[in-house]
Design an enzyme around this catalytic site. Structure first.
Site, short mmCIF file in Angstrom:
data_model
loop_
_atom_site.label_atom_id
_atom_site.label_comp_id
_atom_site.label_asym_id
_atom_site.label_seq_id
_atom_site.Cartn_x
_atom_site.Cartn_y
_atom_site.Cartn_z
CB THR A 157 -69.63 14.55 4.81
OG1 THR A 157 -69.76 14.03 6.12
CG2 THR A 157 -69.46 16.05 4.87
CD GLU B 173 -67.09 18.65 5.51
OE1 GLU B 173 -66.96 18.60 4.26
OE2 GLU B 173 -66.96 17.65 6.23
CE LYS C 108 -50.34 8.08 10.08
NZ LYS C 108 -51.66 7.61 9.60
CD1 TRP D 124 -46.81 9.96 7.94
CD2 TRP D 124 -47.81 11.86 7.29
NE1 TRP D 124 -47.51 10.45 9.02
CE2 TRP D 124 -48.13 11.61 8.64
CE3 TRP D 124 -48.32 12.98 6.66
CZ2 TRP D 124 -48.96 12.47 9.38
CZ3 TRP D 124 -49.14 13.83 7.40
CH2 TRP D 124 -49.46 13.57 8.74
P1 ADP Z 1 -67.51 13.15 0.48
O1 ADP Z 1 -66.39 13.25 1.50
O2 ADP Z 1 -68.86 13.17 1.06
O3 ADP Z 1 -67.23 12.17 -0.59
P2 ADP Z 1 -66.69 15.73 -0.41
O4 ADP Z 1 -66.89 16.30 -1.75
O5 ADP Z 1 -67.01 16.60 0.71
O6 ADP Z 1 -67.54 14.46 -0.37
O7 ADP Z 1 -65.21 15.19 -0.31
C1 ADP Z 1 -64.18 16.07 -0.05
C2 ADP Z 1 -62.87 15.36 -0.17
O8 ADP Z 1 -62.63 14.91 -1.49
C3 ADP Z 1 -61.71 16.25 0.13
O9 ADP Z 1 -61.50 16.40 1.50
C4 ADP Z 1 -60.57 15.54 -0.58
O10 ADP Z 1 -60.07 14.49 0.18
C5 ADP Z 1 -61.25 14.96 -1.79
N1 ADP Z 1 -61.02 15.82 -2.95
C6 ADP Z 1 -61.84 16.76 -3.46
N2 ADP Z 1 -61.29 17.33 -4.55
C7 ADP Z 1 -60.08 16.76 -4.73
C8 ADP Z 1 -59.02 16.93 -5.69
N3 ADP Z 1 -59.10 17.78 -6.69
N4 ADP Z 1 -57.93 16.16 -5.54
C9 ADP Z 1 -57.81 15.27 -4.54
N5 ADP Z 1 -58.78 15.06 -3.62
C10 ADP Z 1 -59.90 15.79 -3.71
#
Ligand code: ADP
Length: 545
Positions: free
Chosen positions: A187, A333, A442, A447
């Site tokens: 990640t 993940e 916050k 929030w």
């Molecule tokens: P990295 O964190 O390595 O950039 P990831 O693809 O694992 O790559 O990222 C996952 C995160 O991306 C999610 O936990 C979320 O915060 C965000 N995310 C993914 N898809 C969406 C979506 N459709 N809308 C909002 N946030 C998203």
């Protein structure tokens, strides 16, 4: 009593066996790095993957458990490496070329990569890094002899086609346990070091099986699919597994991801389904806007995920071009799909405005994903679409731990993984991301969703990109600052942006100030880097009321 059904381990090569045997003639079209468009069939992919596995075993000493990296665009050779090495029992570690040099060195050493398969594009990166990668024995350059670089400073370089040429196309896959590791993806680590997610054969096959379903990607053998989402980012959202499983034709875009290049492939290859992050679709829509005669007559649906899909984007696809949008949420993940915004049968009589509201949410989980929201004391929160809490998930294609035991705090004893996202879930079961837990603002003990602020600002004419961050405030703890990049050639003002947002978010959520910048920093996976943005605005003073 034991069931009397056959033991058929869910191994990744089974997907390829199926594609080669029953959809053998279907094409994989790749825009090659060397230039021309390359075409081969699933039957060719099978033959060449076996040859690569056999040659890698013989010449690279690759075996079960060997970690071997790729730094490559979406293309047929990259797929051969995935299927060949995974089939052998090795672990394919996909490297994201957009990572910072220090992060790349960190993850290659942390994973103890033995070999790196690289596209021609990335040779300069490894020429610089190779001395800092003690576990790497050498580099396989993904090209043929005619295109091998002359005078490269890389040591121990092998030509991909020459390696493959020494392999046996009839190589028999070893029988592995379905829980054997087959993929490794880090990640991007917005906080701390990147963490490794280890996929198994079983998780990849199960995930691909659920993702092909009608309420997910609805993939079928008549589809032509263009995964613009890279194979180095979270399994290319499983499309390089689910398309062969469904017998769909694959179109792989190589290194050209700009609007004009993506349009050209959509059009000439008659793509019916495509997938990528919003940034890519922004470029495509801009290209279409600038060339009003262009249409998307073949495209049926576009999958948008990785970041929230803005309403104007969804409306442009659906209302202007007649292309359905599937908004999806997921994480590395989670293999990576978590939820999809597919309306349920029970929602079909909702008024159109309600349907739009639901479609814009991140959606609901399919079979194989359990999901809940909790407060800070781990108490489950109601599905009322209003209360937001920490989003937690569990399932057979979701990480149970990170590589080498890192990040244990994200996993609890009951098998729930804390996604780090904050969300609501409504009475239909539709989840809506309100923020990352570290990005939520916050204010006075309550929030504020930075994503809602950004979405409200994005609809304002003249706003190209917007990011909301919380800045320290003496009375309220934090208050929102909106950072905006103007559309080229426009002069939108703070008052115009705020006027546009009024009524779209609660009054006390309204940003205390709007700062205009030329660019907003992004992470290696194309998301806004709030961390860097907060750093940039560390000494910024919000106006006092
Ligand atoms: P990295 O964190 O390595 O950039 P990831 O693809 O694992 O790559 O990222 C996952 C995160 O991306 C999610 O936990 C979320 O915060 C965000 N995310 C993914 N898809 C969406 C979506 N459709 N809308 C909002 N946030 C998203």
């Amino acid at each position: 009593m034991k069931g009397l059904m056959q033991d058929w381990p869910l191994l990744v090569h089974r997907v390829l066996d199926h594609a080669a045997r029953w959809h053998g003639e279907r094409e994989i079209v790749s825009r090659s790095i060397e230039g021309p468009v390359h075409r081969q069939s699933y039957r060719d992919l099978d033959r060449r993957s076996r040859a690569l596995a056999s040659a890698s075993k013989k010449h690279l000493k690759a075996k079960k458990g060997s970690v071997i990296a790729t730094m490559a665009w979406n293309g047929y050779r990259h797929m051969e490496i995935w299927y060949g090495l995974m089939g052998l029992g090795a672990v394919v570690h996909t490297l994201n070329p957009r990572l910072f040099t220090e992060q790349l060195i960190y993850i290659i050493n942390h994973a103890e990569d033995q070999w790196i398969f690289t596209d021609l594009t990335f040779l300069p990166i490894f020429e610089k890094l190779q001395d800092k990668l003690p576990t790497v024995k050498g580099f396989v350059v993904m090209t043929d002899r005619a295109h091998m670089p002359v005078g490269t400073k890389l040591s121990n370089v092998i030509c991909y086609e020459e390696l493959l040429g020494q392999g046996d196309e009839g190589f028999a896959w070893p029988r592995l346990d379905e829980n054997t590791a087959c993929g490794l993806c880090y990640t991007s680590g917005t906080t701390g070091n990147p963490k490794g997610v280890v996929y198994s054969h079983r998780s990849n096959v199960l995930h691909a099986m659920t993702i092909t379903g009608a309420d997910a990607f609805a993939l079928h053998s008549r589809d032509t699919t263009l995964p613009v989402v890279p194979m180095f980012h979270a399994n290319a959202w499983s499309l390089t597994f689910s398309c062969p499983m469904a017998g769909a034709k694959l179109v792989l875009p190589g290194a050209k991801l700009d609007g004009a290049s993506v349009f050209e492939l959509l059009d000439t290859e008659r793509v019916t389904m495509t997938a990528a992050v919003p940034t890519i679709w922004l470029m495509l829509l801009q290209h279409l806007e600038q060339n009003p005669t262009l249409k998307l007559p073949y495209l049926e649906r576009v999958l948008i995920g990785g970041a929230s899909c803005p309403e104007p984007m969804m409306r442009a696809f659906i209302e202007t071009y007649g292309v359905d949008v599937i908004h999806a949420w997921g994480m590395t993940e989670m293999s990576p799909m978590g939820t999809l915004s597919r309306l349920k049968g029970s929602m079909l009589d909702l008024p159109p405005a309600e349907k739009w509201k639901e479609k814009l949410k991140q959606g609901r989980p399919g079979f194989g994903i359990d999901m809940k929201i909790t407060d800070d004391k781990n108490e489950e929160l109601p599905h009322d679409g209003k209360v937001f809490g920490r989003l937690k998930v569990r399932g057979p294609a979701i990480s149970s731990a990170y590589f080498k035991g890192e990040g244990v705090a994200a996993f609890d004893a009951d098998g729930w993984f804390d996604t780090g996202d904050v969300s609501t879930i409504d009475e239909w079961g539709f989840m809506q991301i309100t923020d990352r837990s570290k990005d939520v603002i916050k204010s006075g003990g309550e929030w504020i969703s930075s994503i809602d602020l950004e979405n409200a600002a994005l609809g304002c004419a003249g706003v190209a990109e917007a990011a909301a961050i919380g800045l320290p405030h003496p009375k309220w703890d934090e208050r929102p600052l909106l950072v905006v990049v103007r559309k080229a050639g426009t002069e939108v003002s703070k008052d115009e942006v705020l006027a546009h947002m009024t009524g779209k978010v609660a009054k006390w959520w309204m940003p205390d100030d709007v700062a205009f910048v030329d660019d907003i920093p992004h992470t290696a996976t194309g998301k806004i880097s709030k961390l860097q943005l907060r750093e940039r605005f560390r000494n910024y003073h919000l106006p006092t009321a």
